[in-house]
Design an enzyme around this catalytic site. Sequence first.
Site, PDB file in Angstrom:
ATOM      1  N   ASP A  75      22.485  14.420  -9.896  1.00  0.00           N
ATOM      2  CA  ASP A  75      22.214  13.265 -10.744  1.00  0.00           C
ATOM      3  C   ASP A  75      23.501  12.605 -11.246  1.00  0.00           C
ATOM      4  OD1 ASP A  75      19.029  13.578 -11.682  1.00  0.00           O
ATOM      5  OD2 ASP A  75      20.029  15.439 -11.104  1.00  0.00           O
ATOM      6  N   LYS A  76      23.442  11.285 -11.372  1.00  0.00           N
ATOM      7  CA  LYS A  76      24.576  10.551 -11.938  1.00  0.00           C
ATOM      8  C   LYS A  76      24.610  10.680 -13.458  1.00  0.00           C
ATOM      9  CE  LYS A  76      26.776   5.993 -12.196  1.00  0.00           C
ATOM     10  NZ  LYS A  76      26.866   4.647 -11.598  1.00  0.00           N
TER      11      LYS A  76
END
EC number: 5.4.99.27
Length: 357
Positions: A75-76
């Site tokens: 995930d960013k």
Amino acid sequence: MKLIYPLNIQNEFVFNSSPRDFTVEEIPLYEFTGEGEHLILKVRKKELTTWEMIDIISGYVGIKRKEIGYAGLKDKHAMTIQSISLPAKFEEKIAAFEHPQIKILEVTKHNNKIRVGHLKGNRFQIRLKKVLGLQKDKLDSGLKWIKANGVPNYFGNQRFGTDGTNWIDGKKILEGTLKIRDKKTHEFLIGSYQSYLFNQWLSKRMELNLMLEKFSEEETETFMSLPQGSLKGSKKQPQFYKLLQGDLMMHYPYGRLFEVEDIQEEAERFMSKDIAPTGLVPGSKTKRASGVARMIESQFDEEMKLYGARRYAWIQVSEIKGKYVEEKAHYELSFTLPKGSYATNVLDVLRGSALEY
């Protein structure tokens, strides 16, 4: 349709997908040997995609992106920890690497490049906010249910883009109304459509499971337009996710694919977490279900040149822990999921609602 889980809860809490409240740590598939031609970096990043992090490191050492190995995309909007590999000859140069959003936690060596899928799973730590009084008890109850039953294995929103429409472009590519020259983008968009079809199928099966909680087998057959007698014996299965004749199962958490023959026997094995049902990610060279399971599956199957797969429809959540911080109204949650699974599925069960697509 909005599907409600049988937890008798509708829980409201605040979750911010940010490095402060969301941590993901990759669990490697194997131990690294400490010697070999590949340098293994255990990397912590924040507010960067895995690709952005790889581009920064590859640019720093002066190699192409493809020379860096990774096991999975993280995930960013989280604090994430994962291992990557690059040629060992850059050991001295990488020792001086610094970046405000990337920290190298450990360095070792291995004789192989890390490949996509070379991970056991991921360990999540999540902070839920504005959890007051009764909500804490509901979360405790939800965790207890999840520990006993598991969760549906929907593909997460990351597969569908910021506005959730990547799958539409994938469908247009298959229909021939959209052309994408870049091969990776082309495959990614079709993959998004494959994920969408899987999620639609799983939502239909969730609808069936929930109807069997509330109605008779005969009534459910009528509601779902299934042949008379096709659900016979399904309601008495002990687990929430009901198996159907013709379902394809796999040993859990990995193993051989086989078709359900004796439903009650396989239901007991499913309940004991020895096996789990699978759903179709449409594509070529992939085995299809049969019987009544195929009747439902075929509604979400399309021909496409990309390889398809069987994906676990239902997964187990391990190492579950919950801690309530009363003075801050926070609920600190940690758990482990197998690779390819999304933390959002756990949060949706805790909210008491299913994903909608």
